[in-house]
Design an enzyme around this catalytic site. Sequence first.
Site, PDB file in Angstrom:
ATOM      1  N   HIS A  20     -13.700   0.487  11.672  1.00 35.64           N
ATOM      2  CA  HIS A  20     -14.217  -0.860  11.361  1.00 35.64           C
ATOM      3  C   HIS A  20     -13.116  -1.882  11.616  1.00 35.64           C
ATOM      4  O   HIS A  20     -12.052  -1.541  12.128  1.00 35.64           O
ATOM      5  CB  HIS A  20     -14.769  -0.913   9.941  1.00 35.64           C
ATOM      6  CG  HIS A  20     -13.794  -0.539   8.863  1.00 35.64           C
ATOM      7  ND1 HIS A  20     -12.663  -1.259   8.593  1.00 35.64           N
ATOM      8  CD2 HIS A  20     -13.785   0.498   7.986  1.00 35.64           C
ATOM      9  CE1 HIS A  20     -11.999  -0.704   7.595  1.00 35.64           C
ATOM     10  NE2 HIS A  20     -12.651   0.381   7.215  1.00 35.64           N
ATOM     11  N   HIS A  23      -9.361  -1.089  10.716  1.00 34.42           N
ATOM     12  CA  HIS A  23      -8.558  -0.279  11.650  1.00 34.42           C
ATOM     13  C   HIS A  23      -8.220  -1.082  12.895  1.00 34.42           C
ATOM     14  O   HIS A  23      -7.103  -1.022  13.408  1.00 34.42           O
ATOM     15  CB  HIS A  23      -9.317   0.994  12.055  1.00 34.42           C
ATOM     16  CG  HIS A  23      -9.798   1.771  10.878  1.00 34.42           C
ATOM     17  ND1 HIS A  23     -11.095   1.699  10.441  1.00 34.42           N
ATOM     18  CD2 HIS A  23      -9.144   2.568  10.008  1.00 34.42           C
ATOM     19  CE1 HIS A  23     -11.221   2.439   9.355  1.00 34.42           C
ATOM     20  NE2 HIS A  23     -10.059   2.972   9.062  1.00 34.42           N
ATOM     21  N   CYS A 128      -8.626  12.311  -5.916  1.00 36.61           N
ATOM     22  CA  CYS A 128      -9.616  11.524  -5.152  1.00 36.61           C
ATOM     23  C   CYS A 128      -9.590  12.048  -3.726  1.00 36.61           C
ATOM     24  O   CYS A 128      -8.574  11.934  -3.038  1.00 36.61           O
ATOM     25  CB  CYS A 128      -9.282  10.035  -5.169  1.00 36.61           C
ATOM     26  SG  CYS A 128     -10.309   9.118  -3.989  1.00 36.61           S
ATOM     27  N   CYS A 131      -8.944   9.394  -0.938  1.00 39.95           N
ATOM     28  CA  CYS A 131      -7.518   9.057  -0.747  1.00 39.95           C
ATOM     29  C   CYS A 131      -6.712  10.283  -0.379  1.00 39.95           C
ATOM     30  O   CYS A 131      -5.573  10.166   0.048  1.00 39.95           O
ATOM     31  CB  CYS A 131      -6.895   8.496  -2.025  1.00 39.95           C
ATOM     32  SG  CYS A 131      -7.544   6.935  -2.587  1.00 39.95           S
ATOM     33  N   CYS A 146     -11.559   6.373  -9.035  1.00 36.05           N
ATOM     34  CA  CYS A 146     -10.384   6.083  -8.208  1.00 36.05           C
ATOM     35  C   CYS A 146     -10.147   4.575  -8.162  1.00 36.05           C
ATOM     36  O   CYS A 146     -11.091   3.802  -7.958  1.00 36.05           O
ATOM     37  CB  CYS A 146     -10.653   6.608  -6.795  1.00 36.05           C
ATOM     38  SG  CYS A 146      -9.598   5.867  -5.557  1.00 36.05           S
ATOM     39  N   HIS A 149     -11.179   3.425  -4.359  1.00 34.94           N
ATOM     40  CA  HIS A 149     -12.550   3.588  -3.864  1.00 34.94           C
ATOM     41  C   HIS A 149     -13.630   3.385  -4.929  1.00 34.94           C
ATOM     42  O   HIS A 149     -14.798   3.218  -4.596  1.00 34.94           O
ATOM     43  CB  HIS A 149     -12.732   4.968  -3.230  1.00 34.94           C
ATOM     44  CG  HIS A 149     -11.900   5.151  -1.999  1.00 34.94           C
ATOM     45  ND1 HIS A 149     -10.656   5.726  -2.022  1.00 34.94           N
ATOM     46  CD2 HIS A 149     -12.137   4.790  -0.715  1.00 34.94           C
ATOM     47  CE1 HIS A 149     -10.165   5.727  -0.788  1.00 34.94           C
ATOM     48  NE2 HIS A 149     -11.029   5.168   0.014  1.00 34.94           N
ATOM     49  N   LYS A 294     -12.148  -5.133  -0.303  1.00 32.05           N
ATOM     50  CA  LYS A 294     -11.572  -4.364   0.803  1.00 32.05           C
ATOM     51  C   LYS A 294     -12.679  -3.652   1.578  1.00 32.05           C
ATOM     52  O   LYS A 294     -13.607  -3.130   0.988  1.00 32.05           O
ATOM     53  CB  LYS A 294     -10.605  -3.311   0.259  1.00 32.05           C
ATOM     54  CG  LYS A 294     -10.004  -2.470   1.390  1.00 32.05           C
ATOM     55  CD  LYS A 294      -9.087  -1.371   0.905  1.00 32.05           C
ATOM     56  CE  LYS A 294      -8.501  -0.638   2.100  1.00 32.05           C
ATOM     57  NZ  LYS A 294      -8.987   0.700   2.317  1.00 32.05           N
ATOM     58  N   LYS A 297     -14.330   2.703   4.718  1.00 34.31           N
ATOM     59  CA  LYS A 297     -15.307   3.622   5.295  1.00 34.31           C
ATOM     60  C   LYS A 297     -16.033   4.366   4.179  1.00 34.31           C
ATOM     61  O   LYS A 297     -17.202   4.671   4.280  1.00 34.31           O
ATOM     62  CB  LYS A 297     -14.583   4.660   6.185  1.00 34.31           C
ATOM     63  CG  LYS A 297     -14.115   4.093   7.504  1.00 34.31           C
ATOM     64  CD  LYS A 297     -13.352   5.135   8.331  1.00 34.31           C
ATOM     65  CE  LYS A 297     -12.016   5.463   7.721  1.00 34.31           C
ATOM     66  NZ  LYS A 297     -11.041   6.046   8.652  1.00 34.31           N
TER      67      LYS A 297
HETATM   68  O1  ME8 Z   1      -5.025   6.353   5.261  1.00 31.13           O
HETATM   69  N1  ME8 Z   1      -7.867  -4.016   5.931  1.00 31.13           N
HETATM   70  O2  ME8 Z   1      -6.294   6.733   7.151  1.00 31.13           O
HETATM   71  P1  ME8 Z   1      -7.427   5.614   7.028  1.00 31.13           P
HETATM   72  C1  ME8 Z   1      -6.739  -3.789   6.609  1.00 31.13           C
HETATM   73  N2  ME8 Z   1      -5.134   9.023   7.540  1.00 31.13           N
HETATM   74  N3  ME8 Z   1      -6.401  -2.589   7.095  1.00 31.13           N
HETATM   75  C2  ME8 Z   1      -7.242  -1.578   6.886  1.00 31.13           C
HETATM   76  C3  ME8 Z   1      -8.441  -1.738   6.169  1.00 31.13           C
HETATM   77  C4  ME8 Z   1      -8.744  -3.034   5.689  1.00 31.13           C
HETATM   78  N4  ME8 Z   1      -9.861  -3.314   5.046  1.00 31.13           N
HETATM   79  N5  ME8 Z   1      -9.066  -0.555   6.121  1.00 31.13           N
HETATM   80  C5  ME8 Z   1      -8.270   0.318   6.795  1.00 31.13           C
HETATM   81  C6  ME8 Z   1      -5.299   7.003   6.258  1.00 31.13           C
HETATM   82  N6  ME8 Z   1      -7.179  -0.292   7.255  1.00 31.13           N
HETATM   83  C7  ME8 Z   1      -4.432   8.170   6.655  1.00 31.13           C
HETATM   84  C8  ME8 Z   1      -3.155   7.647   7.271  1.00 31.13           C
HETATM   85  S1  ME8 Z   1      -0.765   7.979   8.407  1.00 31.13           S
HETATM   86  C9  ME8 Z   1       0.339   9.210   8.488  1.00 31.13           C
HETATM   87  C10 ME8 Z   1      -2.159   8.691   7.656  1.00 31.13           C
HETATM   88  C11 ME8 Z   1      -6.101   0.300   8.062  1.00 31.13           C
HETATM   89  O3  ME8 Z   1      -8.422   5.933   8.083  1.00 31.13           O
HETATM   90  C12 ME8 Z   1      -4.755   0.132   7.378  1.00 31.13           C
HETATM   91  O4  ME8 Z   1      -3.754   0.265   8.344  1.00 31.13           O
HETATM   92  O5  ME8 Z   1      -7.898   5.491   5.645  1.00 31.13           O
HETATM   93  C13 ME8 Z   1      -4.737   1.306   6.447  1.00 31.13           C
HETATM   94  O6  ME8 Z   1      -3.434   1.602   5.990  1.00 31.13           O
HETATM   95  C14 ME8 Z   1      -5.311   2.379   7.345  1.00 31.13           C
HETATM   96  O7  ME8 Z   1      -6.307   1.694   8.124  1.00 31.13           O
HETATM   97  C15 ME8 Z   1      -5.943   3.530   6.582  1.00 31.13           C
HETATM   98  O8  ME8 Z   1      -6.687   4.295   7.474  1.00 31.13           O
END
Ligand code: ME8
Length: 504
Positions: A20, A23, A128, A131, A146, A149, A294, A297
């Site tokens: 979304h 990301h 969670c 997370c 959590c 979430h 926020k 997903k």
């Molecule tokens: O945490 N606003 O993956 P993830 C801004 N796999 N940035 C956002 C956002 C939002 N509303 N939503 C997501 C993970 N992000 C792990 C990471 S790294 C070794 C492992 C972005 O799919 C932001 O960069 O939940 C956040 O930190 C990341 O997506 C989390 O992606």
Amino acid sequence: MSHGQFFLTTPIYYVNAAPHVGHAYTTIMSDILVRHHRQRGDDVFFLTGTDEHGAKIARSAEAAGRTPREHADALSARFREMDEVVGATYDFFIRTTDERHVAEVQNVLSVIHDRGDIYKGSYGGWYCTACETFYAEGDLVDENRCPIHGTAVEWVEEENWFFRLSAFRDRLLALYDENLAFVLPSSRYNEARRMIELGLDDLSISRSQISWGVPVPWDPEQVVYVWVDALFNYWTATRFAEGAEHYWPADLHVMGKDILKFHAVIWPALLMSAGIELPKQLTIHGYVLKGGEKMSKTTGNIVDPFPFIDQYGLDPLRYYLTREIRFGEDGTFSAESFDARYHSELANEFGNLLNRTVNMIGRYRDGVVPPDHGRDAELVAEVDAARDNVVAAFDAVDPTRAVDEIWVLVRRLNRLVEERAPWKLAKDEAAGDDLDQVLFSLAAGLRAVAVLLWPVMPGKCSDALAALGHPAGDPTLAQATMDPGYAGATVAPCPPLFPRIEEQ
Ligand code: ME8
């Protein structure tokens, strides 16, 4: 200008659901940073990818009626597609299911194990899955939910392998004391340092009740905790991506504030234990909010970036995210503010000025940029200052400030055209040099704007540069000047860069 190496990473995203705007935001900001560094002549390595193991992925696969592998393949492809759609110029896309990554994770964990930093213990806690982390009771909201979430946590109890995180407190504090810019912005540095000061619990780094993961090398009944597997991607990629070995250590890890602790506390401790050089810096941005909350997903409160790209084009989205959401802070994505910035800033202030300038050079000077008579020394200094300020903003990892600095120049050029009124000068035969000067200054100033803004809007700025008669190819930072040698270039009238979009 310094030429160095610049290795930047995004988080690797979970493949539990489609990408979304959140990301897209991290990836676009990262892309802007690396494009700027390439403009400076740095040797860039831009790494992104997907995080594909763990209970969260296994469960979402089950819900979708697919094997974890099929699910990961399908959703990892969606993230690659997102990269393409948002114009991300990554050098390598890592997947944690890549066997080469798996082997490297096993090697490095064996090193940590051999060093005596891993032991067996039993653990029970509130978990969670969204997370993929345990929470202390005091951190939960509404008793059992959590804090990120809002979904119910589960009690998980098992015998696991533990990493002696608590033993790294002093070494981590020393790292923070020696490097006051280890985490940006400083509010996040302070937050991370406080977590360390308060004391750290050892970390369970394996799971016995799930099988979708990297087998623990000395105990294949267990799989490596997905966060440990994931964090190591930044390093493992440099071990097997072709020609990437020399890039370690990473110069900058970019991420949202939700995963600060993993990167600012756990990750450096794991590297210290393994005897691997630490990354140089972490930059933490805020959340892109929808309706004040926020996007996530897991909760389904999301903005899909694709319709905005269809309607306005990609570059306006990249611009909007950079300017509207102050880097490091939370900001709200809204269709209204998007439309307002598109029309007032992009269409009017930038696009219109470009069209007027090119058209006037066409009408009054047969399409050839006239000579610089050296009468706009003040503007020359302002352009030099804008370039230096943009570089300083990027050095401080603040793309929003960089765009603000560029916009000061855009507004200056808009004032210039109103004050000097070239259409009046054109009627006065004695004012030929004055007309030359204002047309040169406008065209050269806009050329500098397009060069500086190119990392944010590469497509539109390339179009603008072509219209201004600038040679094709990615512009370098050194071209953001009022070089008198630009005179004589032939402009090429173009359709509006940012056509008005009628409300639908
Ligand atoms: O945490 N606003 O993956 P993830 C801004 N796999 N940035 C956002 C956002 C939002 N509303 N939503 C997501 C993970 N992000 C792990 C990471 S790294 C070794 C492992 C972005 O799919 C932001 O960069 O939940 C956040 O930190 C990341 O997506 C989390 O992606």
